[in-house]
Design a protein around this motif. Structure first.
Motif, mmCIF file in Angstrom:
data_model
loop_
_atom_site.group_PDB
_atom_site.id
_atom_site.type_symbol
_atom_site.label_atom_id
_atom_site.label_comp_id
_atom_site.label_asym_id
_atom_site.label_seq_id
_atom_site.Cartn_x
_atom_site.Cartn_y
_atom_site.Cartn_z
ATOM 1 N N ARG A 63 0.917 -1.185 0.024
ATOM 2 C CA ARG A 63 -0.187 -0.006 -0.159
ATOM 3 C C ARG A 63 0.885 1.161 -0.248
ATOM 4 O O ARG A 63 1.725 1.292 1.069
ATOM 5 C CB ARG A 63 -0.917 0.010 1.279
ATOM 6 N N ASP A 64 0.739 1.973 -0.929
ATOM 7 C CA ASP A 64 1.561 3.214 -1.238
ATOM 8 C C ASP A 64 3.050 2.784 -0.984
ATOM 9 O O ASP A 64 3.796 3.198 -0.306
ATOM 10 C CB ASP A 64 1.174 4.195 -0.132
ATOM 11 N N PHE A 115 -8.553 -5.370 -2.596
ATOM 12 C CA PHE A 115 -7.507 -4.401 -2.373
ATOM 13 C C PHE A 115 -7.070 -3.562 -3.647
ATOM 14 O O PHE A 115 -6.188 -3.948 -4.468
ATOM 15 C CB PHE A 115 -6.314 -5.054 -1.740
ATOM 16 N N PHE A 154 -3.179 0.266 -3.424
ATOM 17 C CA PHE A 154 -2.699 -0.986 -3.316
ATOM 18 C C PHE A 154 -2.156 -1.748 -4.445
ATOM 19 O O PHE A 154 -2.515 -1.268 -5.641
ATOM 20 C CB PHE A 154 -3.781 -1.961 -2.760
#
Length: 79
Positions: A10-11, A36, A42
């Motif tokens: 994530r990021d 996600f 994501f």
């Protein structure tokens, strides 16, 4: 034996990492992409893990597996 290692980020920060059997790969990647989404930051990084070689020892009690060497190959994001 071959399986897959899926890293969920994530990021660009590692969120989770799982190993998935070849039999469940398509189902798991579909489910993870659904739960996600890319729009929420994501991304999936997927590697196919294949046995490269096994290290064995032969002794009076027979063969003993000492280790397995694997090769990881990146899977394209469209797979």
């Amino acid at each position: 034996m071959s399986d897959y290692r899926i890293s969920l980020r994530r990021d660009d920060v590692l969120f989770a990492e799982i190993s998935v059997s070849q039999a469940r790969y398509a189902e798991m990647t579909h489910e993870m992409r659904k739960r996600f989404p890319r729009e929420e930051g994501f991304s999936l990084h997927i590697e196919h893990r294949r046995e490269l070689r096994r290290i064995l020892e032969q002794g009076p009690d027979g063969l003993r597996l000492l280790g397995i060497e694997y090769r990881h190959e990146e899977v394209s994001s469209h797979a």
